[in-house]
Design a protein around this motif. Structure first.
Motif, PDB file in Angstrom:
ATOM      1  N   TYR A  91      -0.798 -22.506  13.006  1.00 20.59           N
ATOM      2  CA  TYR A  91      -1.302 -21.759  11.863  1.00 20.59           C
ATOM      3  C   TYR A  91      -1.724 -22.733  10.769  1.00 20.59           C
ATOM      4  O   TYR A  91      -1.116 -23.808  10.615  1.00 20.59           O
ATOM      5  N   ARG A  93      -3.228 -23.043   6.487  1.00 20.49           N
ATOM      6  CA  ARG A  93      -3.540 -22.436   5.195  1.00 20.49           C
ATOM      7  C   ARG A  93      -3.897 -23.546   4.222  1.00 20.49           C
ATOM      8  O   ARG A  93      -3.516 -24.714   4.410  1.00 20.49           O
ATOM      9  N   ASP A  98      -1.529 -19.359  -0.197  1.00 19.68           N
ATOM     10  CA  ASP A  98      -2.229 -18.569   0.810  1.00 19.68           C
ATOM     11  C   ASP A  98      -1.293 -18.149   1.932  1.00 19.68           C
ATOM     12  O   ASP A  98      -0.195 -18.695   2.101  1.00 19.68           O
ATOM     13  N   ASN A  99      -1.765 -17.182   2.721  1.00 21.25           N
ATOM     14  CA  ASN A  99      -1.051 -16.794   3.924  1.00 21.25           C
ATOM     15  C   ASN A  99      -1.535 -17.642   5.098  1.00 21.25           C
ATOM     16  O   ASN A  99      -2.702 -18.012   5.170  1.00 21.25           O
ATOM     17  N   PHE A 100      -0.631 -17.941   6.027  1.00 24.71           N
ATOM     18  CA  PHE A 100      -1.025 -18.659   7.222  1.00 24.71           C
ATOM     19  C   PHE A 100      -1.909 -17.778   8.093  1.00 24.71           C
ATOM     20  O   PHE A 100      -1.694 -16.571   8.212  1.00 24.71           O
ATOM     21  N   ARG A 101      -2.905 -18.390   8.730  1.00 17.51           N
ATOM     22  CA  ARG A 101      -3.727 -17.692   9.720  1.00 17.51           C
ATOM     23  C   ARG A 101      -3.708 -18.488  11.017  1.00 17.51           C
ATOM     24  O   ARG A 101      -3.652 -19.717  11.015  1.00 17.51           O
TER      25      ARG A 101
END
Length: 234
Positions: A91, A93, A98-101
């Motif tokens: 993941y 970011r 921020d949120n992890f993607r």
């Protein structure tokens, strides 16, 4: 005279007995588990890194970027050859706000002999057990690339990485090639019961024109550092 002969026979018999005991002494065991704790694999285990990259391109100003990378051990599955593997979910970011993607999915296989990590569909032998100071092995054993000796050094050494201290680490040198034309430096540091804590990559091509040859002026390439700042089990 008789007593002297008996004494000599006793001495010779004792020497022969001691020599036979020495010959029959068992060799020290080659414990194949040595080093396995430096690459733990458990579902939900994660490491989070601060990544810093500087990219170089011909006739352009170098561009430096930072982001965060999180690797999580996922589900176990069976590979094409029947081997047991684990997903490695990666993941990213921009920063802590921020949120992890999900960026990509690697896989890893660990058994009594080796750790093989599949990175961008290329398998690399990260560890060859037992791990000991100065040991080398072919990191490209399971891919089509030329032989590349990996080297274990600084085994069981304490190190400070980022803001954390690790009492027991080891370093794996994957490449340390350098010339007047280019440089390929890659190494990883692992901590006991944690796994990867630091990674450095320098893949550079130097200017080879007559006016700059030998000065190691970077023409193109990348310098990348991964530094751990969080880890645990989710």
């Amino acid at each position: 005279m008789k007593n002297t002969i008996l004494y000599l026979v006793f001495i010779l018999s004792s020497i022969a007995f001691l020599a036979s005991c020495k010959d029959e002494a068992p060799e020290e065991p080659n414990d194949i588990t040595i080093g396995q704790s430096f690459y733990p694999i458990k579902k939900g285990q994660f490491q989070t890194f601060l990544v810093k990259q500087t990219r170089y391109a011909l006739n352009e100003t170098p561009v430096t970027s930072t982001y965060q990378l999180k690797e999580v051990i996922g589900d176990e599955f069976v590979g094409e050859n029947g081997e047991k593997l684990n997903e490695v979910l990666r993941y990213v970011r921009a920063d802590g706000l921020d949120n992890f993607r999900l960026d990509s999915v690697f896989s890893v296989r660990k058994d009594d002999n080796v750790v093989v990590k599949m990175e961008h569909n290329i398998p690399y032998v990260k560890f060859d057990f037992p791990i000991e100071e100065g040991k080398t092995w072919n990191g490209n054993q399971f891919n089509a690339r030329p032989l590349k000796d990996y080297l274990a050094e600084d085994v069981n050494i304490s190190k400070s990485i980022g803001n954390s201290n690790f009492s027991n680490t080891l370093t794996i040198i994957e490449s340390q090639d350098s010339s007047l034309v280019d440089k390929d430096l890659r190494y990883e540091i692992y901590a006991n019961e944690v796994g990867l804590i630091y990674k450095k990559t320098e893949s550079l091509l130097y200017c080879n024109q007559p006016e700059c040859f030998g000065q190691k002026i970077i023409e193109r390439g990348i310098i990348s550092e991964l530094t751990i700042f969080d880890w645990g089990i989710e």
